[in-house]
Design a protein around this motif. Structure first.
Motif, mmCIF file in Angstrom:
data_model
loop_
_atom_site.group_PDB
_atom_site.id
_atom_site.type_symbol
_atom_site.label_atom_id
_atom_site.label_comp_id
_atom_site.label_asym_id
_atom_site.label_seq_id
_atom_site.Cartn_x
_atom_site.Cartn_y
_atom_site.Cartn_z
ATOM 1 N N PRO A 12 0.815 -1.092 -0.113
ATOM 2 C CA PRO A 12 0.020 0.130 -0.050
ATOM 3 C C PRO A 12 0.902 1.258 0.034
ATOM 4 C CG PRO A 12 -0.856 -1.355 1.456
ATOM 5 C CD PRO A 12 0.521 -2.068 1.061
ATOM 6 N N ILE A 13 2.209 1.381 0.691
ATOM 7 C CA ILE A 13 2.784 2.431 0.545
ATOM 8 C C ILE A 13 3.356 2.718 -0.836
ATOM 9 C CG2 ILE A 13 5.232 3.353 1.298
ATOM 10 C CD1 ILE A 13 4.635 1.869 3.759
ATOM 11 N N ALA A 14 3.786 1.465 -1.589
ATOM 12 C CA ALA A 14 4.074 1.796 -2.915
ATOM 13 C C ALA A 14 3.056 2.428 -3.910
ATOM 14 C CB ALA A 14 4.341 0.472 -3.661
ATOM 15 N N ASP A 15 1.820 1.762 -3.692
ATOM 16 C CA ASP A 15 0.651 2.356 -4.350
ATOM 17 C C ASP A 15 0.494 3.802 -4.169
ATOM 18 O OD1 ASP A 15 0.139 0.009 -5.175
ATOM 19 O OD2 ASP A 15 -1.431 -0.676 -3.840
ATOM 20 N N ALA A 16 0.688 4.167 -2.673
ATOM 21 C CA ALA A 16 0.532 5.646 -2.301
ATOM 22 C C ALA A 16 1.368 6.587 -2.747
ATOM 23 C CB ALA A 16 0.653 5.821 -0.557
ATOM 24 N N LEU A 17 2.805 6.147 -3.121
ATOM 25 C CA LEU A 17 3.560 6.879 -3.785
ATOM 26 C C LEU A 17 3.508 7.153 -4.915
ATOM 27 C CD1 LEU A 17 6.768 5.047 -2.303
ATOM 28 C CD2 LEU A 17 6.265 7.445 -1.674
ATOM 29 N N LEU A 18 2.746 6.165 -5.841
ATOM 30 C CA LEU A 18 2.266 6.292 -7.076
ATOM 31 C C LEU A 18 0.879 7.222 -7.329
ATOM 32 C CD1 LEU A 18 3.576 2.775 -8.413
ATOM 33 C CD2 LEU A 18 4.780 5.230 -8.692
ATOM 34 N N ALA A 19 0.136 7.244 -6.454
ATOM 35 C CA ALA A 19 -1.267 7.720 -6.631
ATOM 36 C C ALA A 19 -1.063 9.283 -7.079
ATOM 37 C CB ALA A 19 -1.826 7.835 -5.349
ATOM 38 N N GLU A 20 -1.781 9.770 -8.130
ATOM 39 C CA GLU A 20 -1.520 11.035 -8.716
ATOM 40 C C GLU A 20 -2.543 12.094 -7.805
ATOM 41 O OE1 GLU A 20 -3.543 11.164 -12.553
ATOM 42 O OE2 GLU A 20 -2.898 9.632 -13.541
#
Length: 255
Positions: free
Chosen positions: A141-149
């Motif tokens: 989820p941290i990787a996803d958060a880093l990539l969130a627009e």
């Protein structure tokens, strides 16, 4: 800042001798999404070590700070980042140093202690306890958060925290999202037991990421645990009691 080349990366580093002249070297390896400045200069570690007569050295890990970025997760294994740290000591002509890492940097430091034992005189593992063996939770989820627009769409609490930290440090979020996947390799209990250097394991008493420092110390032949009272994962690194304990540890275990 100065730079050296290793494994296809240009890596930025800072090297400061104490005012008193040449001091024993302390190589510091920063944590995920951080940099030499955020982890070691801003919280006062360079000043603390220089004032105590030590040579303070820190670099920006690959993918971080002013160093080269990569978008290949295979570039971010702890073993490869440990090879960067060893290469910096070679670049500086240093045969042995005290090595201190925080969080991801502690994981890298532990790998360095095994891959280059002659270079690592002592080991300080900050912000990482038994998580070195058991892992430190679900980081997808941290990787996803880093990539969130749009950071406003992030619902994962730890993801929001790391995204805010990455934005604050103006990091390359895409590189970090790849790094967090590649850098999570754990270490077996048997490997941990082979780390023979005098080791100090320091974790904040409110740290919910690192895991128990006592459990990790119990697996190692020459390790002590230190609890940074009242501090969480983000705040323990700059704590005065942590700095004082590290200086005592170096006095107890000179080069």
């Amino acid at each position: 800042m100065q730079y050296f080349s290793h494994d296809g990366f240009e890596l930025a580093y800072l090297d400061r001798q104490p005012a008193s002249g040449e001091g024993d070297p302390v190589l510091m390896i920063h944590g995920f999404a951080s940099s030499h400045y955020v982890n070691w200069v801003s919280p006062g570690w360079f000043k603390t070590l220089n004032d105590a007569g030590y040579r303070a050295i820190a670099f920006d890990n690959r993918g971080h700070g002013s160093s080269t970025k990569s978008y290949d997760e295979a570039d971010y294994t702890p073993a490869k980042m440990a090879s960067d740290a060893a290469a910096l000591l070679d670049h500086l002509g240093i045969e042995r140093a005290h090595v201190m890492g925080y969080s991801m940097g502690a994981r890298v430091s532990a790998f360095m202690a095994l891959s280059n034992p002659d270079k690592v005189a002592t080991l300080v593992l900050g912000g990482l306890g038994i998580g070195l063996v058991d892992g430190v939770g679900d980081w997808d989820p941290i990787a996803d958060a880093l990539l969130a627009e749009d950071p406003g769409t992030i619902n994962h609490a730890r993801g929001r925290s790391f995204r805010a930290f990455a934005d604050q440090t103006r990091s390359d979020r895409r590189a970090l999202a790849v790094c967090i996947v590649g850098s999570r390799a754990s270490m077996s209990e048997d490997d941990v037991a082979r780390i023979a250097q005098p080791t100090l394991i320091a974790v904040g008493s409110r740290d919910d990421i690192a895991g128990s420092p006592d459990e990790l110390a119990a697996l190692m032949p020459n390790a002590k645990a230190f609890h940074v009272e009242g501090r969480d994962h983000m705040l323990a690194v700059g704590d005065k009691s942590f700095k004082q304990r590290v200086l005592e540890f170096y006095t107890e275990n000179p080069l």
